[in-house]
Design a protein around this motif. Structure first.
Motif, mmCIF file in Angstrom:
data_model
loop_
_atom_site.group_PDB
_atom_site.id
_atom_site.type_symbol
_atom_site.label_atom_id
_atom_site.label_comp_id
_atom_site.label_asym_id
_atom_site.label_seq_id
_atom_site.Cartn_x
_atom_site.Cartn_y
_atom_site.Cartn_z
ATOM 1 N N ARG A 194 -0.959 -1.433 1.468
ATOM 2 C CA ARG A 194 -1.909 -0.232 1.838
ATOM 3 C C ARG A 194 -3.136 0.074 0.916
ATOM 4 O O ARG A 194 -4.243 0.245 1.307
ATOM 5 C CB ARG A 194 -0.944 1.144 1.851
ATOM 6 C CG ARG A 194 -0.097 1.282 3.072
ATOM 7 C CD ARG A 194 0.541 2.425 3.120
ATOM 8 N NE ARG A 194 0.761 3.157 1.973
ATOM 9 C CZ ARG A 194 2.128 3.572 1.815
ATOM 10 N NH1 ARG A 194 2.905 3.802 2.811
ATOM 11 N NH2 ARG A 194 2.561 4.090 0.801
ATOM 12 N N HIS A 195 -2.633 -0.156 -0.488
ATOM 13 C CA HIS A 195 -3.988 -0.105 -1.412
ATOM 14 C C HIS A 195 -5.117 -1.201 -0.934
ATOM 15 O O HIS A 195 -6.284 -0.885 -0.878
ATOM 16 C CB HIS A 195 -3.626 -0.250 -2.664
ATOM 17 C CG HIS A 195 -4.587 -0.475 -3.800
ATOM 18 N ND1 HIS A 195 -5.328 0.898 -4.165
ATOM 19 C CD2 HIS A 195 -5.155 -1.613 -4.468
ATOM 20 C CE1 HIS A 195 -6.147 0.464 -5.064
ATOM 21 N NE2 HIS A 195 -6.119 -0.947 -5.260
ATOM 22 N N TYR A 196 -4.687 -2.455 -0.687
ATOM 23 C CA TYR A 196 -5.531 -3.501 -0.488
ATOM 24 C C TYR A 196 -6.429 -3.059 0.795
ATOM 25 O O TYR A 196 -7.495 -3.291 0.840
ATOM 26 C CB TYR A 196 -4.903 -4.863 -0.348
ATOM 27 C CG TYR A 196 -5.604 -5.951 0.237
ATOM 28 C CD1 TYR A 196 -6.399 -6.432 -0.650
ATOM 29 C CD2 TYR A 196 -5.637 -6.341 1.537
ATOM 30 C CE1 TYR A 196 -7.397 -7.621 -0.356
ATOM 31 C CE2 TYR A 196 -6.426 -7.518 1.945
ATOM 32 C CZ TYR A 196 -7.347 -8.056 1.002
ATOM 33 O OH TYR A 196 -8.182 -8.956 1.233
ATOM 34 N N GLU A 197 -5.739 -2.694 1.758
ATOM 35 C CA GLU A 197 -6.046 -2.325 3.077
ATOM 36 C C GLU A 197 -7.331 -1.114 2.876
ATOM 37 O O GLU A 197 -8.551 -1.232 3.325
ATOM 38 C CB GLU A 197 -5.441 -1.797 4.151
ATOM 39 C CG GLU A 197 -4.568 -3.078 4.771
ATOM 40 C CD GLU A 197 -3.637 -2.822 5.628
ATOM 41 O OE1 GLU A 197 -3.212 -1.188 5.766
ATOM 42 O OE2 GLU A 197 -2.563 -3.258 6.244
ATOM 43 N N ARG A 198 -7.188 -0.190 2.066
ATOM 44 C CA ARG A 198 -8.052 0.993 1.652
ATOM 45 C C ARG A 198 -9.204 0.498 0.877
ATOM 46 O O ARG A 198 -10.233 0.935 1.202
ATOM 47 C CB ARG A 198 -7.140 2.124 1.100
ATOM 48 C CG ARG A 198 -6.464 3.015 1.587
ATOM 49 C CD ARG A 198 -6.170 4.334 0.854
ATOM 50 N NE ARG A 198 -5.532 3.847 -0.376
ATOM 51 C CZ ARG A 198 -4.323 3.875 -0.899
ATOM 52 N NH1 ARG A 198 -3.312 3.904 0.007
ATOM 53 N NH2 ARG A 198 -3.962 3.526 -2.028
ATOM 54 N N THR A 199 -9.140 -0.356 0.033
ATOM 55 C CA THR A 199 -10.192 -0.897 -0.639
ATOM 56 C C THR A 199 -11.106 -1.987 -0.102
ATOM 57 O O THR A 199 -12.085 -2.253 -0.724
ATOM 58 C CB THR A 199 -9.736 -1.286 -2.321
ATOM 59 O OG1 THR A 199 -8.772 -2.498 -1.815
ATOM 60 C CG2 THR A 199 -8.935 -0.134 -2.857
ATOM 61 N N ARG A 200 -10.514 -2.493 0.849
ATOM 62 C CA ARG A 200 -11.346 -3.744 1.545
ATOM 63 C C ARG A 200 -12.694 -3.017 2.239
ATOM 64 O O ARG A 200 -12.742 -2.148 2.836
ATOM 65 C CB ARG A 200 -10.218 -4.567 2.713
ATOM 66 C CG ARG A 200 -9.726 -5.449 2.117
ATOM 67 C CD ARG A 200 -9.192 -6.165 3.120
ATOM 68 N NE ARG A 200 -9.365 -5.937 4.605
ATOM 69 C CZ ARG A 200 -8.693 -6.398 5.477
ATOM 70 N NH1 ARG A 200 -7.980 -7.422 5.309
ATOM 71 N NH2 ARG A 200 -9.213 -5.878 6.815
#
Length: 159
Positions: free
Chosen positions: A153-159
Motif C-alpha cells: 500500500r505504501h508503494y502504491e501511494r508513493t508511485r
C-alpha cells in the motif's frame, strides 16, 4: 484452541502453491501424533474432512450445520472427581482429534465470537484468532502478511 488453528492452518500457501500437511501420509501421521492422535489413515481422513468443513464455516461459505456429520455418534459422559464434575467426550479413537477440533471451534465461537477469522492477505490461506482487546487484528502474522500488505500500500501511494 491451538489444535483448531493448527488444523485450519495445515494447508498454507507457500510461494503461491498450496501445501497440504495432512495429504502426505508420513507428514500427516507426524502432525497427528504431535497433536495427541495415532496418525492412522482413518484419523487423517477425518481430520482433512473436519479441516475443510471448519474452513468453510469460518469463512462464512457454509453454515455450522455442516459440522454435524463429524459429531454423529459422539456423546459426553459425566464423571465426579475430587475437583468436581468433569465431562468426558466418548468417540471412536480415530475420530477423537477431529471431534476435539469441532468442540474447540464451538468453544471459540461461544467465548470469543467473531475472533476466529481468515488472514486479510488475499495471497494467504491462514487463519488467526484475534486475542487483542480492540478485536482489530487482520493478519495471521504482522511480520509476514501485515508487513507485505503495508509495504504494498505504501508503494502504491508513493508511485
Amino acid at each position: 484452541m491451538d489444535l483448531l488453528l493448527d488444523l485450519l492452518n495445515s494447508r498454507p500457501l507457500i510461494n503461491g502453491e498450496e501445501q497440504d500437511t495432512l495429504a502426505d501420509p508420513a507428514e500427516g501421521r507426524r502432525w497427528a501424533r504431535e497433536h495427541g492422535g495415532d496418525g492412522s489413515l482413518a484419523e487423517l481422513t477425518l481430520l482433512r474432512e473436519a479441516r475443510d468443513a471448519l474452513r468453510d464455516v469460518a469463512r462464512g461459505k457454509s453454515s455450522p450445520a455442516a459440522l454435524g456429520p463429524l459429531l454423529e455418534g459422539v456423546h459426553q459422559t459425566p464423571e465426579i472427581t475430587a475437583d468436581g464434575l468433569r465431562w468426558t467426550v466418548v468417540t471412536p479413537s480415530h475420530a477423537r482429534l477431529a471431534v476435539e477440533t469441532v468442540l474447540a471451534w464451538a468453544a471459540t465461537e461461544r467465548n470469543m465470537p467473531g475472533r476466529l477469522r481468515p488472514c486479510a492477505n488475499d495471497a494467504c490461506q491462514l487463519f488467526l484468532l484475534d486475542r487483542s482487546r480492540a478485536n482489530r487484528a487482520r493478519w495471521c502474522s504482522m511480520a509476514v502478511c501485515g508487513n507485505r500488505e503495508k509495504a504494498r500500500r505504501h508503494y502504491e501511494r508513493t508511485r
